[in-house]
Design a protein around this motif. Structure first.
Motif, PDB file in Angstrom:
ATOM      1  N   PRO A  98      -3.167   1.300 -10.145  1.00 60.16           N
ATOM      2  CA  PRO A  98      -2.052   2.059 -10.736  1.00 60.16           C
ATOM      3  C   PRO A  98      -2.413   2.625 -12.107  1.00 60.16           C
ATOM      4  N   GLY A  99      -1.938   3.841 -12.348  1.00 59.72           N
ATOM      5  CA  GLY A  99      -2.149   4.460 -13.647  1.00 59.72           C
ATOM      6  C   GLY A  99      -3.496   5.122 -13.808  1.00 59.72           C
ATOM      7  N   THR A 100      -4.291   5.214 -12.732  1.00 61.71           N
ATOM      8  CA  THR A 100      -5.624   5.813 -12.836  1.00 61.71           C
ATOM      9  C   THR A 100      -5.657   7.170 -12.141  1.00 61.71           C
ATOM     10  N   GLU A 101      -6.611   8.012 -12.564  1.00 63.30           N
ATOM     11  CA  GLU A 101      -6.800   9.297 -11.892  1.00 63.30           C
ATOM     12  C   GLU A 101      -7.244   9.090 -10.448  1.00 63.30           C
ATOM     13  N   MET A 102      -7.941   7.987 -10.194  1.00 64.95           N
ATOM     14  CA  MET A 102      -8.379   7.709  -8.833  1.00 64.95           C
ATOM     15  C   MET A 102      -7.169   7.543  -7.906  1.00 64.95           C
ATOM     16  N   LEU A 103      -6.110   6.924  -8.397  1.00 61.86           N
ATOM     17  CA  LEU A 103      -4.907   6.796  -7.576  1.00 61.86           C
ATOM     18  C   LEU A 103      -4.274   8.163  -7.360  1.00 61.86           C
ATOM     19  N   GLU A 104      -4.228   8.975  -8.400  1.00 63.43           N
ATOM     20  CA  GLU A 104      -3.687  10.322  -8.262  1.00 63.43           C
ATOM     21  C   GLU A 104      -4.466  11.116  -7.214  1.00 63.43           C
ATOM     22  N   ASP A 105      -5.795  10.973  -7.204  1.00 63.53           N
ATOM     23  CA  ASP A 105      -6.629  11.646  -6.204  1.00 63.53           C
ATOM     24  C   ASP A 105      -6.289  11.167  -4.800  1.00 63.53           C
ATOM     25  N   ALA A 106      -6.104   9.861  -4.642  1.00 61.11           N
ATOM     26  CA  ALA A 106      -5.791   9.299  -3.325  1.00 61.11           C
ATOM     27  C   ALA A 106      -4.444   9.811  -2.827  1.00 61.11           C
ATOM     28  N   VAL A 107      -3.455   9.846  -3.705  1.00 63.64           N
ATOM     29  CA  VAL A 107      -2.124  10.342  -3.336  1.00 63.64           C
ATOM     30  C   VAL A 107      -2.204  11.828  -2.972  1.00 63.64           C
ATOM     31  N   ALA A 108      -2.969  12.595  -3.749  1.00 60.92           N
ATOM     32  CA  ALA A 108      -3.135  14.027  -3.463  1.00 60.92           C
ATOM     33  C   ALA A 108      -3.800  14.239  -2.102  1.00 60.92           C
ATOM     34  N   ALA A 109      -4.628  13.281  -1.682  1.00 58.14           N
ATOM     35  CA  ALA A 109      -5.304  13.368  -0.379  1.00 58.14           C
ATOM     36  C   ALA A 109      -4.421  12.859   0.755  1.00 58.14           C
ATOM     37  N   GLY A 110      -3.199  12.408   0.422  1.00 58.70           N
ATOM     38  CA  GLY A 110      -2.263  11.991   1.460  1.00 58.70           C
ATOM     39  C   GLY A 110      -2.127  10.502   1.676  1.00 58.70           C
ATOM     40  N   HIS A 111      -2.826   9.698   0.885  1.00 58.96           N
ATOM     41  CA  HIS A 111      -2.716   8.245   1.043  1.00 58.96           C
ATOM     42  C   HIS A 111      -1.443   7.745   0.380  1.00 58.96           C
ATOM     43  N   GLN A 112      -0.866   6.726   0.966  1.00 60.65           N
ATOM     44  CA  GLN A 112       0.370   6.150   0.443  1.00 60.65           C
ATOM     45  C   GLN A 112       0.064   4.842  -0.283  1.00 60.65           C
ATOM     46  N   PRO A 113       0.273   4.790  -1.584  1.00 64.53           N
ATOM     47  CA  PRO A 113       0.034   3.529  -2.304  1.00 64.53           C
ATOM     48  C   PRO A 113       1.183   2.552  -2.065  1.00 64.53           C
ATOM     49  N   PRO A 114       0.963   1.286  -2.321  1.00 64.28           N
ATOM     50  CA  PRO A 114       2.040   0.311  -2.221  1.00 64.28           C
ATOM     51  C   PRO A 114       3.186   0.675  -3.175  1.00 64.28           C
ATOM     52  N   THR A 115       4.366   0.221  -2.838  1.00 69.95           N
ATOM     53  CA  THR A 115       5.530   0.554  -3.669  1.00 69.95           C
ATOM     54  C   THR A 115       6.054  -0.641  -4.456  1.00 69.95           C
ATOM     55  N   THR A 116       5.584  -1.855  -4.120  1.00 66.24           N
ATOM     56  CA  THR A 116       6.056  -3.034  -4.853  1.00 66.24           C
ATOM     57  C   THR A 116       4.864  -3.782  -5.433  1.00 66.24           C
ATOM     58  N   LEU A 117       5.146  -4.578  -6.449  1.00 65.39           N
ATOM     59  CA  LEU A 117       4.094  -5.392  -7.059  1.00 65.39           C
ATOM     60  C   LEU A 117       3.505  -6.359  -6.034  1.00 65.39           C
ATOM     61  N   GLU A 118       4.344  -6.907  -5.185  1.00 67.72           N
ATOM     62  CA  GLU A 118       3.848  -7.835  -4.162  1.00 67.72           C
ATOM     63  C   GLU A 118       2.889  -7.125  -3.205  1.00 67.72           C
ATOM     64  N   ASP A 119       3.238  -5.899  -2.795  1.00 65.98           N
ATOM     65  CA  ASP A 119       2.336  -5.153  -1.913  1.00 65.98           C
ATOM     66  C   ASP A 119       0.998  -4.857  -2.589  1.00 65.98           C
ATOM     67  N   TRP A 120       1.015  -4.524  -3.891  1.00 60.64           N
ATOM     68  CA  TRP A 120      -0.235  -4.308  -4.624  1.00 60.64           C
ATOM     69  C   TRP A 120      -1.080  -5.571  -4.619  1.00 60.64           C
ATOM     70  N   SER A 121      -0.446  -6.728  -4.673  1.00 57.47           N
ATOM     71  CA  SER A 121      -1.194  -7.991  -4.757  1.00 57.47           C
ATOM     72  C   SER A 121      -1.979  -8.296  -3.488  1.00 57.47           C
ATOM     73  N   HIS A 122      -1.645  -7.621  -2.384  1.00 53.93           N
ATOM     74  CA  HIS A 122      -2.331  -7.891  -1.116  1.00 53.93           C
ATOM     75  C   HIS A 122      -3.556  -6.994  -0.904  1.00 53.93           C
ATOM     76  N   LEU A 123      -3.758  -6.040  -1.795  1.00 51.19           N
ATOM     77  CA  LEU A 123      -4.908  -5.150  -1.625  1.00 51.19           C
ATOM     78  C   LEU A 123      -6.193  -5.853  -2.027  1.00 51.19           C
ATOM     79  N   THR A 124      -7.236  -5.562  -1.279  1.00 52.89           N
ATOM     80  CA  THR A 124      -8.575  -6.057  -1.616  1.00 52.89           C
ATOM     81  C   THR A 124      -9.547  -4.901  -1.431  1.00 52.89           C
ATOM     82  N   PHE A 125     -10.810  -5.147  -1.656  1.00 49.06           N
ATOM     83  CA  PHE A 125     -11.821  -4.110  -1.517  1.00 49.06           C
ATOM     84  C   PHE A 125     -12.340  -3.991  -0.087  1.00 49.06           C
TER      85      PHE A 125
END
Length: 195
Positions: A98-125
């Protein structure tokens, strides 16, 4: 070099750095200022010191192409030749925060980021939980990303660093020529070794 000798003298064994990509285009998008040629020079310079150099890379940025991935593979293989202490981390999956240009690029490419803090916590590499499944259109499939992870785990001398059981370490070292061949020729399909 004097600093590296000073660090190695009391016992520094490992340094980790993020190279991230061998593609000049992707490196520029990531604001990595060092040119690929400079990365090669610096990794080669480390060869004269008894310090294992772990380098991380990732795949799956929104505009990445197969050619960009092949540039990264070529760089990994060349760095292995330049420095026997070089180790590559298995390729991580693009995971914009969150808050990075990389996220903005992903959203511009059509990817949907998580909407809650809990959902963000489940992301891994890994490729299953990264935004967009960790792949960009036209680049790697999930199966290829999984194959990459496996092959890159065996492509260098990591088996000596982790205190693996002798049989596992021996199998990894026996597989090295196959892993390097698969990378060099971009042969990531029909991998019976993943069964």
């Amino acid at each position: 070099d004097a600093s590296l000798r000073a660090f190695a003298a009391p016992g520094l064994k490992r340094i980790s750095i993020g190279i991230e990509s061998g593609s000049p285009r992707i490196r520029k998008r990531m604001k990595k200022s060092a040119a690929v040629e400079r990365v090669k020079r610096e990794v080669a310079r480390f060869a004269q010191h008894p310090i294992v150099l772990y380098c991380s890379f990732f795949v799956g940025s929104p505009t990445e192409t197969v050619e960009d991935v092949k540039d990264t593979i070529a760089l990994v293989l060349e760095l292995q030749e330049l420095n026997p202490h070089f180790r590559n981390s298995p390729f991580y999956t693009y995971l914009p925060l969150p808050g990075t240009e990389m996220l903005e690029d992903a959203v511009a490419a059509g990817h949907q980021p998580p909407t809650t803090l809990e959902d963000w916590s489940h992301l891994t590499f890994d490729m299953e939980s990264a935004i967009g499944g960790g792949t960009s259109p036209g680049a790697l499939t999930r199966a290829q990303t999984r194959a990459f992870y496996f092959v890159l785990s065996c492509v260098d001398r990591k088996s000596r660093d982790y205190g693996l059981p002798r049989l596992a370490a021996a199998l990894m070292e026996l597989y090295q020529p196959i892993a390097r061949w698969r990378l060099r020729h971009f042969r990531l399909g029909a991998m019976i070794e993943l069964l």
